[in-house]
Write an enzyme that holds these catalytic residues in place. Structure first.
Site, PDB file in Angstrom:
ATOM      1  N   GLN A  51       0.807  -1.228   0.000  1.00 44.53           N
ATOM      2  CA  GLN A  51       0.000   0.000   0.000  1.00 44.53           C
ATOM      3  C   GLN A  51       0.838   1.274   0.000  1.00 44.53           C
ATOM      4  O   GLN A  51       0.331   2.349  -0.311  1.00 44.53           O
ATOM      5  CB  GLN A  51      -0.940   0.021   1.216  1.00 44.53           C
ATOM      6  CG  GLN A  51      -2.013  -1.044   1.155  1.00 44.53           C
ATOM      7  CD  GLN A  51      -2.826  -1.035   2.420  1.00 44.53           C
ATOM      8  OE1 GLN A  51      -2.463  -1.664   3.398  1.00 44.53           O
ATOM      9  NE2 GLN A  51      -3.927  -0.298   2.431  1.00 44.53           N
ATOM     10  N   CYS A  91     -10.460  -0.306   4.202  1.00 46.98           N
ATOM     11  CA  CYS A  91      -9.054  -0.338   3.781  1.00 46.98           C
ATOM     12  C   CYS A  91      -8.581   1.090   3.543  1.00 46.98           C
ATOM     13  O   CYS A  91      -9.299   1.890   2.932  1.00 46.98           O
ATOM     14  CB  CYS A  91      -8.950  -1.142   2.497  1.00 46.98           C
ATOM     15  SG  CYS A  91      -7.281  -1.258   1.848  1.00 46.98           S
ATOM     16  N   HIS A 133      -6.579  -9.821   5.645  1.00 48.82           N
ATOM     17  CA  HIS A 133      -6.735  -8.677   4.740  1.00 48.82           C
ATOM     18  C   HIS A 133      -5.359  -8.155   4.296  1.00 48.82           C
ATOM     19  O   HIS A 133      -5.133  -7.922   3.105  1.00 48.82           O
ATOM     20  CB  HIS A 133      -7.537  -7.597   5.484  1.00 48.82           C
ATOM     21  CG  HIS A 133      -7.700  -6.305   4.742  1.00 48.82           C
ATOM     22  ND1 HIS A 133      -8.936  -5.799   4.403  1.00 48.82           N
ATOM     23  CD2 HIS A 133      -6.789  -5.391   4.312  1.00 48.82           C
ATOM     24  CE1 HIS A 133      -8.759  -4.642   3.763  1.00 48.82           C
ATOM     25  NE2 HIS A 133      -7.479  -4.366   3.708  1.00 48.82           N
ATOM     26  N   HIS A 137      -3.101  -8.155   0.556  1.00 45.49           N
ATOM     27  CA  HIS A 137      -2.406  -7.028  -0.106  1.00 45.49           C
ATOM     28  C   HIS A 137      -1.055  -7.485  -0.658  1.00 45.49           C
ATOM     29  O   HIS A 137      -0.650  -7.074  -1.745  1.00 45.49           O
ATOM     30  CB  HIS A 137      -2.166  -5.885   0.883  1.00 45.49           C
ATOM     31  CG  HIS A 137      -3.324  -4.946   1.049  1.00 45.49           C
ATOM     32  ND1 HIS A 137      -3.859  -4.235  -0.006  1.00 45.49           N
ATOM     33  CD2 HIS A 137      -4.027  -4.570   2.145  1.00 45.49           C
ATOM     34  CE1 HIS A 137      -4.859  -3.470   0.449  1.00 45.49           C
ATOM     35  NE2 HIS A 137      -4.977  -3.662   1.750  1.00 45.49           N
TER      36      HIS A 137
HETATM   37 NI    NI Z   1      -6.269  -2.773   3.112  1.00 46.92          NI
END
Ligand code: NI
Length: 167
Positions: A51, A91, A133, A137
């Protein structure tokens, strides 16, 4: 420490697959500190390196109410997963979207810590959901991709609109 820029869905870089960390060194520990700062500032309960556009298998999580229980997982592997939990997820890369996703209720995960030592951790509830979760990613998977095509199309359009408005 510094705050890092968080990629927003549907940025294609969110679909890159993270490589395992070969050596837990100072640069990895700096990345962990920056990711933790970024997660707490957002605020969020978890952040994967993907991310922040670093494609290495590093995840930080803090699902505690007191925000002082940082868990760092490097090269995490799911050892066991049982039960089903239907939990509403959000998210930091998909701001404002909350959807129920089916996950394992109870998991066992093996990873390296910031000291480079291997450890095994059991988790359930919110922490278990959060770990799954964040591990997604690292595989280039964003939670909204579990939803129907129609919902994904709507979310994508909404995100692009938001990004145009804030540009
Ligand atoms: Ni996320």
């Amino acid at each position: 420490m510094s705050r890092l820029h968080i990629l927003r869905y549907p940025d294609p870089r969110l679909h890159k697959i993270a490589a395992p960390v070969e050596e837990v060194n100072e640069s990895i520990r700096t990345l962990i500190a920056d990711m933790a700062e970024t997660m707490y500032a957002a605020p969020g309960v978890g952040l994967a390196a993907t991310q922040v556009n670093v494609h290495k298998q590093v995840v930080v999580i803090d699902a505690s109410e007191t925000r002082d229980k940082l868990v760092t997982l490097i090269n995490p592997e799911l050892v066991a997963a049982t039960g089903v939990a239907d939990c509403e997820e959000g998210c930091l890369s998909v701001p404002g979207i909350y959807e129920k996703i089916a996950r394992a209720e109870h998991i066992v995960v093996r990873a390296l810590g910031p000291d480079g030592q291997s450890f095994t951790m059991e988790a359930e509830g919110l922490v278990a959901v959060c770990i799954q979760h964040e591990m997604d990613h690292l595989k280039g998977l964003v939670f909204v991709e579990y939803l129907s095509r129609l919902k994904q199309t709507r979310i994508r359009a909404k995100m692009l609109k938001q990004q145009r408005q804030s540009a």
